[in-house]
Design an enzyme around this catalytic site. Structure first.
Site, PDB file in Angstrom:
ATOM      1  N   ASN A 197       0.861  -1.185   0.000  1.00  0.00           N
ATOM      2  CA  ASN A 197       0.000   0.000   0.000  1.00  0.00           C
ATOM      3  C   ASN A 197       0.900   1.238   0.000  1.00  0.00           C
ATOM      4  O   ASN A 197       1.517   1.545   1.016  1.00  0.00           O
ATOM      5  CB  ASN A 197      -0.893  -0.033   1.252  1.00  0.00           C
ATOM      6  CG  ASN A 197      -1.708   1.232   1.408  1.00  0.00           C
ATOM      7  OD1 ASN A 197      -1.816   2.047   0.484  1.00  0.00           O
ATOM      8  ND2 ASN A 197      -2.294   1.412   2.587  1.00  0.00           N
ATOM      9  N   LYS A 228       0.100   4.270  -0.137  1.00  0.00           N
ATOM     10  CA  LYS A 228      -0.520   5.447   0.513  1.00  0.00           C
ATOM     11  C   LYS A 228      -0.368   6.653  -0.413  1.00  0.00           C
ATOM     12  O   LYS A 228      -0.371   6.496  -1.627  1.00  0.00           O
ATOM     13  CB  LYS A 228       0.055   5.643   1.907  1.00  0.00           C
ATOM     14  CG  LYS A 228      -0.027   4.341   2.727  1.00  0.00           C
ATOM     15  CD  LYS A 228       0.250   4.482   4.179  1.00  0.00           C
ATOM     16  CE  LYS A 228       0.079   3.123   4.859  1.00  0.00           C
ATOM     17  NZ  LYS A 228       0.248   3.165   6.304  1.00  0.00           N
ATOM     18  N   HIS A 250      -9.134   1.138   5.684  1.00  0.00           N
ATOM     19  CA  HIS A 250      -7.798   1.333   6.266  1.00  0.00           C
ATOM     20  C   HIS A 250      -7.917   2.273   7.468  1.00  0.00           C
ATOM     21  O   HIS A 250      -8.712   3.214   7.449  1.00  0.00           O
ATOM     22  CB  HIS A 250      -6.844   1.910   5.221  1.00  0.00           C
ATOM     23  CG  HIS A 250      -5.421   1.869   5.685  1.00  0.00           C
ATOM     24  ND1 HIS A 250      -4.892   2.801   6.553  1.00  0.00           N
ATOM     25  CD2 HIS A 250      -4.417   0.982   5.438  1.00  0.00           C
ATOM     26  CE1 HIS A 250      -3.642   2.488   6.811  1.00  0.00           C
ATOM     27  NE2 HIS A 250      -3.327   1.393   6.146  1.00  0.00           N
ATOM     28  N   GLU A 272      -6.252   4.653   8.400  1.00  0.00           N
ATOM     29  CA  GLU A 272      -6.048   6.075   8.092  1.00  0.00           C
ATOM     30  C   GLU A 272      -7.324   6.687   7.534  1.00  0.00           C
ATOM     31  O   GLU A 272      -7.608   7.862   7.761  1.00  0.00           O
ATOM     32  CB  GLU A 272      -4.863   6.227   7.129  1.00  0.00           C
ATOM     33  CG  GLU A 272      -3.544   5.993   7.875  1.00  0.00           C
ATOM     34  CD  GLU A 272      -2.428   5.400   7.035  1.00  0.00           C
ATOM     35  OE1 GLU A 272      -2.499   5.457   5.798  1.00  0.00           O
ATOM     36  OE2 GLU A 272      -1.478   4.864   7.638  1.00  0.00           O
ATOM     37  N   GLU A 276      -4.386  -4.898  11.121  1.00  0.00           N
ATOM     38  CA  GLU A 276      -3.324  -3.896  11.282  1.00  0.00           C
ATOM     39  C   GLU A 276      -3.511  -3.165  12.600  1.00  0.00           C
ATOM     40  O   GLU A 276      -4.341  -2.255  12.693  1.00  0.00           O
ATOM     41  CB  GLU A 276      -3.404  -2.871  10.149  1.00  0.00           C
ATOM     42  CG  GLU A 276      -3.242  -3.459   8.773  1.00  0.00           C
ATOM     43  CD  GLU A 276      -2.762  -2.406   7.788  1.00  0.00           C
ATOM     44  OE1 GLU A 276      -1.750  -2.660   7.143  1.00  0.00           O
ATOM     45  OE2 GLU A 276      -3.380  -1.331   7.689  1.00  0.00           O
ATOM     46  N   GLY A 310       3.510   2.393  10.610  1.00  0.00           N
ATOM     47  CA  GLY A 310       4.417   3.501  10.317  1.00  0.00           C
ATOM     48  C   GLY A 310       5.220   3.959  11.520  1.00  0.00           C
ATOM     49  O   GLY A 310       5.850   5.014  11.500  1.00  0.00           O
ATOM     50  N   SER A 328       4.518  -2.062  10.023  1.00  0.00           N
ATOM     51  CA  SER A 328       5.982  -2.061  10.080  1.00  0.00           C
ATOM     52  C   SER A 328       6.616  -3.388   9.645  1.00  0.00           C
ATOM     53  O   SER A 328       7.638  -3.805  10.189  1.00  0.00           O
ATOM     54  CB  SER A 328       6.463  -1.662  11.482  1.00  0.00           C
ATOM     55  OG  SER A 328       6.008  -0.358  11.814  1.00  0.00           O
TER      56      SER A 328
HETATM   57  O1  LIG Z   1      -1.365  -0.432   4.735  1.00  0.00           O
HETATM   58  C1  LIG Z   1      -0.291  -0.614   5.302  1.00  0.00           C
HETATM   59  C2  LIG Z   1      -0.143  -0.401   6.717  1.00  0.00           C
HETATM   60  O2  LIG Z   1      -0.761   0.747   7.145  1.00  0.00           O
HETATM   61  C3  LIG Z   1       1.237  -0.617   7.265  1.00  0.00           C
HETATM   62  O3  LIG Z   1       2.054   0.501   7.070  1.00  0.00           O
HETATM   63  P1  LIG Z   1       3.622   0.402   7.491  1.00  0.00           P
HETATM   64  O4  LIG Z   1       4.138  -0.854   6.866  1.00  0.00           O
HETATM   65  O5  LIG Z   1       4.250   1.644   6.938  1.00  0.00           O
HETATM   66  O6  LIG Z   1       3.634   0.321   8.987  1.00  0.00           O
END
Ligand SMILES: O=C[C@H](O)COP(=O)(O)O
Length: 256
Positions: free
Chosen positions: A4, A6, A96, A98, A168, A174, A214
């Site tokens: 993803n 983002k 998600h 977010e 998640e 993140g 992460s």
């Molecule tokens: O969609 C992916 C997740 O929000 C994980 O993000 P990350 O790997 O940057 O922690």
């Protein structure tokens, strides 16, 4: 393994990253039977990614980060499921954390988005997971299962078996704070058991449960060794071809 991106990378950068990813997977003889590889770029990159994937016959699949609950009409700024299907999207990320946090999306909205995705022959990646407060209270399983139940309300066993659920924990996204493999297994296992109880054993074996938060090439093997983790939803580490390629080849990564 789904990356993803983002809100990162314009359409030119997207082409470069997908090309590099294809090269690295090819170079290392990636076994696509062991891990399907999916990228989830911003909407503005999708047409370019489609052209590259189709033109070079890449085995990489792609999806969108969100979808409108509406079919068409006066909904400024929205993108319909039909538009995404026309662009060749196989997957749509819905719910998600977010979007839940930034846009107030609740389980009812996530449910509607998952429905329109299925109706357009795309596979929803339904995201769930608890925040830090809930985790500290030890309520991560009940909280996450309530999100799953709300997000999948009214889905048939066949529909549930065909979709992807991504666990998640918000506190691990993140932040560099990765849940332990046991943390991931606890909730992913509870999700699969919930599917077995509510939609039957067949659906519970067919549904794919991902962990996200992460994930990196260095920690993916331990997470993937858990019996109820089928893959990963990767954010930051999916923006680097070598790193994401390593995650896709989790089966060759050292266990730490
Ligand atoms: O969609 C992916 C997740 O929000 C994980 O993000 P990350 O790997 O940057 O922690």
């Amino acid at each position: 393994m789904a990356g993803n991106w983002k809100m990162n990378l314009n359409h030119q950068e997207a082409v470069v990253l997908v090309q590099k990813l294809a090269w690295t997977l090819d170079d290392k003889r990636h076994d696509f039977a062991k891990a399907e590889v999916v990228v989830v770029p911003p909407f503005t990159d999708l047409r370019s990614v489609q052209t590259l994937v189709d033109g070079d016959r890449l085995r990489i699949r792609y999806g969108a980060q969100d979808v409108s609950v509406h079919d068409s009409g006066a909904h400024t700024g929205e993108i319909s499921a039909a538009m995404l299907a026309k662009l060749g999207c196989s997957y749509v990320v819905v719910g998600h954390s977010e979007r839940r946090a930034d846009h107030g999306e609740d389980d009812a909205v996530v449910n509607a988005k998952a429905r329109v995705s299925v109706a357009a022959d795309m596979t929803p990646i339904v995201c769930v997971g608890e925040g830090l407060e809930v985790r500290r209270e030890g309520r991560q399983v009940e909280y996450t299962l309530a999100q799953v139940a709300g997000s999948l309300a009214g889905f048939t066993p066949e529909q549930v078996g065909a979709l992807v659920i991504a666990y998640e924990p918000v506190w691990a996204i993140g932040t560099g704070e990765v849940a332990t493999p046991e943390d991931a297994q606890e909730v992913c296992g509870a999700i699969r058991s919930w599917v077995a109880e509510t939609h039957g054993e067949e659906a519970s074996q067919a549904v794919r449960v991902l962990y996200g938060g992460s994930v990196k090439a260095a920690n993916v093997a331990g997470i993937m060794a858990q019996s109820d983790v089928d893959g990963a939803l990767v954010g930051g580490a999916s923006l680097e071809a070598d790193e994401f390629g390593g995650i896709c080849r989790f089966y060759e990564m050292p266990m730490i």
